[in-house]
Design an enzyme around this catalytic site. Structure first.
Site, PDB file in Angstrom:
ATOM      1  N   ILE A  11       0.836  -1.199   0.000  1.00 27.06           N
ATOM      2  CA  ILE A  11       0.000   0.000   0.000  1.00 27.06           C
ATOM      3  C   ILE A  11       0.873   1.252   0.000  1.00 27.06           C
ATOM      4  O   ILE A  11       0.610   2.213  -0.735  1.00 27.06           O
ATOM      5  CB  ILE A  11      -0.965  -0.005   1.202  1.00 27.06           C
ATOM      6  CG1 ILE A  11      -1.872  -1.240   1.151  1.00 27.06           C
ATOM      7  CG2 ILE A  11      -1.811   1.268   1.209  1.00 27.06           C
ATOM      8  CD1 ILE A  11      -2.790  -1.387   2.353  1.00 27.06           C
ATOM      9  N   PHE A  79       2.500   3.994   7.176  1.00 27.10           N
ATOM     10  CA  PHE A  79       2.035   2.739   6.595  1.00 27.10           C
ATOM     11  C   PHE A  79       2.754   1.535   7.200  1.00 27.10           C
ATOM     12  O   PHE A  79       2.378   0.396   6.912  1.00 27.10           O
ATOM     13  CB  PHE A  79       2.296   2.726   5.085  1.00 27.10           C
ATOM     14  CG  PHE A  79       1.491   3.696   4.278  1.00 27.10           C
ATOM     15  CD1 PHE A  79       0.309   3.309   3.660  1.00 27.10           C
ATOM     16  CD2 PHE A  79       1.916   5.010   4.112  1.00 27.10           C
ATOM     17  CE1 PHE A  79      -0.424   4.198   2.895  1.00 27.10           C
ATOM     18  CE2 PHE A  79       1.199   5.906   3.344  1.00 27.10           C
ATOM     19  CZ  PHE A  79       0.012   5.507   2.740  1.00 27.10           C
ATOM     20  N   GLU A  82       3.385  -4.873  10.271  1.00 26.82           N
ATOM     21  CA  GLU A  82       3.238  -6.276   9.909  1.00 26.82           C
ATOM     22  C   GLU A  82       1.747  -6.486   9.694  1.00 26.82           C
ATOM     23  O   GLU A  82       0.932  -6.049  10.510  1.00 26.82           O
ATOM     24  CB  GLU A  82       3.746  -7.178  11.042  1.00 26.82           C
ATOM     25  CG  GLU A  82       5.225  -7.040  11.332  1.00 26.82           C
ATOM     26  CD  GLU A  82       6.087  -7.733  10.286  1.00 26.82           C
ATOM     27  OE1 GLU A  82       5.542  -8.530   9.497  1.00 26.82           O
ATOM     28  OE2 GLU A  82       7.297  -7.479  10.253  1.00 26.82           O
ATOM     29  N   THR A 132      -6.724  -0.498   9.694  1.00 23.51           N
ATOM     30  CA  THR A 132      -7.498  -1.534   9.022  1.00 23.51           C
ATOM     31  C   THR A 132      -8.884  -1.672   9.619  1.00 23.51           C
ATOM     32  O   THR A 132      -9.103  -1.349  10.799  1.00 23.51           O
ATOM     33  CB  THR A 132      -6.758  -2.887   9.137  1.00 23.51           C
ATOM     34  OG1 THR A 132      -7.595  -3.941   8.661  1.00 23.51           O
ATOM     35  CG2 THR A 132      -6.407  -3.198  10.587  1.00 23.51           C
ATOM     36  N   ASP A 133      -9.818  -2.206   8.826  1.00 22.21           N
ATOM     37  CA  ASP A 133     -11.155  -2.476   9.358  1.00 22.21           C
ATOM     38  C   ASP A 133     -11.169  -3.679  10.293  1.00 22.21           C
ATOM     39  O   ASP A 133     -12.142  -3.890  11.038  1.00 22.21           O
ATOM     40  CB  ASP A 133     -12.166  -2.690   8.220  1.00 22.21           C
ATOM     41  CG  ASP A 133     -11.810  -3.830   7.276  1.00 22.21           C
ATOM     42  OD1 ASP A 133     -10.759  -4.478   7.457  1.00 22.21           O
ATOM     43  OD2 ASP A 133     -12.589  -4.064   6.330  1.00 22.21           O
ATOM     44  N   GLU A 134     -10.091  -4.464  10.315  1.00 28.01           N
ATOM     45  CA  GLU A 134     -10.066  -5.664  11.157  1.00 28.01           C
ATOM     46  C   GLU A 134     -10.095  -5.342  12.645  1.00 28.01           C
ATOM     47  O   GLU A 134     -10.423  -6.204  13.462  1.00 28.01           O
ATOM     48  CB  GLU A 134      -8.851  -6.528  10.814  1.00 28.01           C
ATOM     49  CG  GLU A 134      -8.893  -7.058   9.391  1.00 28.01           C
ATOM     50  CD  GLU A 134      -7.916  -8.178   9.137  1.00 28.01           C
ATOM     51  OE1 GLU A 134      -7.675  -8.981  10.064  1.00 28.01           O
ATOM     52  OE2 GLU A 134      -7.400  -8.263   8.014  1.00 28.01           O
ATOM     53  N   TYR A 158      -2.780  -9.952  14.757  1.00 22.56           N
ATOM     54  CA  TYR A 158      -2.581  -8.813  13.861  1.00 22.56           C
ATOM     55  C   TYR A 158      -3.546  -7.683  14.180  1.00 22.56           C
ATOM     56  O   TYR A 158      -3.138  -6.536  14.399  1.00 22.56           O
ATOM     57  CB  TYR A 158      -2.753  -9.250  12.405  1.00 22.56           C
ATOM     58  CG  TYR A 158      -3.015  -8.082  11.479  1.00 22.56           C
ATOM     59  CD1 TYR A 158      -2.077  -7.058  11.337  1.00 22.56           C
ATOM     60  CD2 TYR A 158      -4.205  -7.985  10.754  1.00 22.56           C
ATOM     61  CE1 TYR A 158      -2.325  -5.970  10.501  1.00 22.56           C
ATOM     62  CE2 TYR A 158      -4.448  -6.908   9.915  1.00 22.56           C
ATOM     63  CZ  TYR A 158      -3.513  -5.904   9.795  1.00 22.56           C
ATOM     64  OH  TYR A 158      -3.755  -4.828   8.982  1.00 22.56           O
ATOM     65  N   SER A 159      -4.845  -7.972  14.188  1.00 24.77           N
ATOM     66  CA  SER A 159      -5.813  -6.903  14.395  1.00 24.77           C
ATOM     67  C   SER A 159      -5.704  -6.312  15.801  1.00 24.77           C
ATOM     68  O   SER A 159      -5.919  -5.111  15.991  1.00 24.77           O
ATOM     69  CB  SER A 159      -7.235  -7.399  14.128  1.00 24.77           C
ATOM     70  OG  SER A 159      -7.578  -8.492  14.940  1.00 24.77           O
ATOM     71  N   SER A 161      -2.917  -5.947  17.449  1.00 23.80           N
ATOM     72  CA  SER A 161      -1.755  -5.052  17.438  1.00 23.80           C
ATOM     73  C   SER A 161      -2.067  -3.751  16.709  1.00 23.80           C
ATOM     74  O   SER A 161      -1.617  -2.671  17.108  1.00 23.80           O
ATOM     75  CB  SER A 161      -0.543  -5.753  16.809  1.00 23.80           C
ATOM     76  OG  SER A 161      -0.731  -5.990  15.427  1.00 23.80           O
ATOM     77  N   LYS A 162      -2.864  -3.831  15.650  1.00 25.16           N
ATOM     78  CA  LYS A 162      -3.262  -2.597  14.957  1.00 25.16           C
ATOM     79  C   LYS A 162      -4.227  -1.777  15.806  1.00 25.16           C
ATOM     80  O   LYS A 162      -4.163  -0.539  15.813  1.00 25.16           O
ATOM     81  CB  LYS A 162      -3.897  -2.933  13.605  1.00 25.16           C
ATOM     82  CG  LYS A 162      -2.912  -3.382  12.548  1.00 25.16           C
ATOM     83  CD  LYS A 162      -1.868  -2.314  12.225  1.00 25.16           C
ATOM     84  CE  LYS A 162      -2.469  -1.121  11.513  1.00 25.16           C
ATOM     85  NZ  LYS A 162      -1.428  -0.109  11.145  1.00 25.16           N
ATOM     86  N   ASN A 187     -10.223  -4.470   2.673  1.00 28.47           N
ATOM     87  CA  ASN A 187      -9.211  -5.294   2.006  1.00 28.47           C
ATOM     88  C   ASN A 187      -8.726  -4.654   0.712  1.00 28.47           C
ATOM     89  O   ASN A 187      -9.508  -4.423  -0.199  1.00 28.47           O
ATOM     90  CB  ASN A 187      -9.788  -6.673   1.677  1.00 28.47           C
ATOM     91  CG  ASN A 187      -9.633  -7.649   2.815  1.00 28.47           C
ATOM     92  OD1 ASN A 187      -9.823  -7.290   3.981  1.00 28.47           O
ATOM     93  ND2 ASN A 187      -9.313  -8.888   2.494  1.00 28.47           N
ATOM     94  N   VAL A 214      -8.788 -22.442  -0.494  1.00 23.47           N
ATOM     95  CA  VAL A 214      -9.851 -21.570  -0.016  1.00 23.47           C
ATOM     96  C   VAL A 214     -10.214 -22.019   1.398  1.00 23.47           C
ATOM     97  O   VAL A 214     -10.569 -23.182   1.621  1.00 23.47           O
ATOM     98  CB  VAL A 214     -11.092 -21.642  -0.924  1.00 23.47           C
ATOM     99  CG1 VAL A 214     -12.237 -20.811  -0.347  1.00 23.47           C
ATOM    100  CG2 VAL A 214     -10.746 -21.162  -2.335  1.00 23.47           C
ATOM    101  N   GLY A 291      -9.950 -18.627  14.413  1.00 26.30           N
ATOM    102  CA  GLY A 291     -10.541 -17.316  14.674  1.00 26.30           C
ATOM    103  C   GLY A 291     -10.842 -16.512  13.432  1.00 26.30           C
ATOM    104  O   GLY A 291     -10.852 -15.279  13.470  1.00 26.30           O
TER     105      GLY A 291
END
Length: 356
Positions: A11, A79, A82, A132-134, A158-159, A161-162, A187, A214, A291
């Protein structure tokens, strides 16, 4: 000039390239160049006097403060992060270090710099934090989309930590007055995306006639945002966003993962048909990741109403552009697919195939 951290990642690099394509204001890029930070992403700027790339960590206080003192940017866009959920499950430590500790050190360096500014320089300075939206958690099928007032409920390392980094940015504004802006995006997809993420992963696997993994039943829903639309939204927030505010940036394209994979197969079949027939035959359902959030959706009314921004790409047009880019730049994918990444990819999905 502006100072972009994490500017050699997917990004960040697209933002830098778009910025310098649209205007002449110089960019200072700081990137640690981990596996997902790639010099190749910015190779077209190697001889451009408007761009400077420095290899370093946002947590390196001495380096960041020296760069701020030397270049005196009017804005910093963060930006650096991780960002891959699967990797955060296998190894959360790097996510805590970069996304939380690194953001803290960056904020402290920026606060010291901002405190030394005066007059219009101080008044006009901005720190824009890209998130992020997460951080909002998971939605049920009938739940309203995430708005800027949705309570945080992160579900992965991840989410989480953000979310922590977002809270730090908010606190540095409310406690110290640092003029911050925060964006939470859906995304992203588009050129230069590292092949661990869904769209470039499926493209790479399908071109090699390999299984297309998938997760679960493939019905996890995401809102898809073309990276150039994300970049334009960030530029608009930097230009006119209200200090201290958060703006959600979405693509108005909610789709199930399986639908995205099928669309990619169909696009490749049009551009690179094979004697074996439709690439949908390669789709393979694998054990879901722990999760796994069921649905994300972005309510972007705030940025649309306040800043008159909306995405320029439909998912169909954005995906077509993305597929063409990867077909035209397969050598880029091969260069970034190091042996270490290939080993990680095989381990992650081989284990899930065995469990499925």
């Amino acid at each position: 000039m502006i100072f972009v951290t994490g500017g050699a990642g997917f990004i960040g690099a697209n933002f830098v390239l778009d910025w310098l394509d649209l205007q002449d204001e110089p960019v200072l890029t700081l990137d640690k160049l981990t596996y997902a930070g790639n010099r190749d992403n910015l190779a077209s700027l190697d001889q451009d006097p408007r761009h400077t790339l420095v290899v370093g960590d946002i947590g390196d206080t001495a380096l960041v403060r020296a760069l701020l003192k030397l270049h005196r940017p009017r804005a910093i866009l963060n930006f650096a992060a991780e960002s891959h959920v699967d990797r955060s499950i296998y190894g959360p430590a790097d996510f805590i270090q970069t996304n939380i500790v690194g953001t803290f050190h960056l904020l402290e360096s920026v606060r010291a710099y901002w405190n030394e500014l005066g007059g219009k320089e101080r008044e006009n300075f901005r720190f824009l934090h890209v998130s992020t939206d997460e951080v909002y958690g998971s939605l049920a099928p009938q739940d309203p989309a995430f708005s800027e007032s949705t309570p945080y409920a992160p579900n992965s390392p991840y989410s989480a930590s953000k979310a922590a980094s977002d809270h730090l940015v908010r606190a540095w504004h409310h406690t110290y007055g640092l003029p911050v802006l925060t964006t939470n995006c859906s995304n992203n997809y588009g050129p230069y995306q590292f092949p661990e993420k869904l769209i470039p992963l499926i493209l790479h696997q399908a071109l090699a006639d390999k299984p297309l993994p998938v997760y679960g039943d493939g019905q996890n829903v995401r809102d898809w945002l073309h990276v150039s639309d994300h970049a334009s939204g960030i530029r608009r927030v930097l230009e006119a966003g209200r200090v201290g505010e958060t703006y959600n940036i979405g693509g108005n394209s909610e789709l199930a993962n399986l639908t995205v994979v099928e669309a990619l197969c169909d696009a490749l079949d049009r551009h690179r048909p094979t004697a074996q027939g439709s690439r949908r035959r390669l789709i393979q359902f694998v054990t879901d990741r722990p999760g796994h959030d069921r649905r994300y959706a972005i309510d972007a009314r705030k940025i649309r109403k306040e800043l008159d921004w909306q995405p320029a790409h439909s998912f169909a047009s954005g995906l077509e552009q993305t597929v063409r880019w990867y077909l035209d730049h397969q050598e880029w994918s091969e260069r970034v697919l190091s042996g270490a990444y290939r080993s990680w990819l095989e381990q992650n999905y081989a284990e899930r195939r065995q469990e499925a």
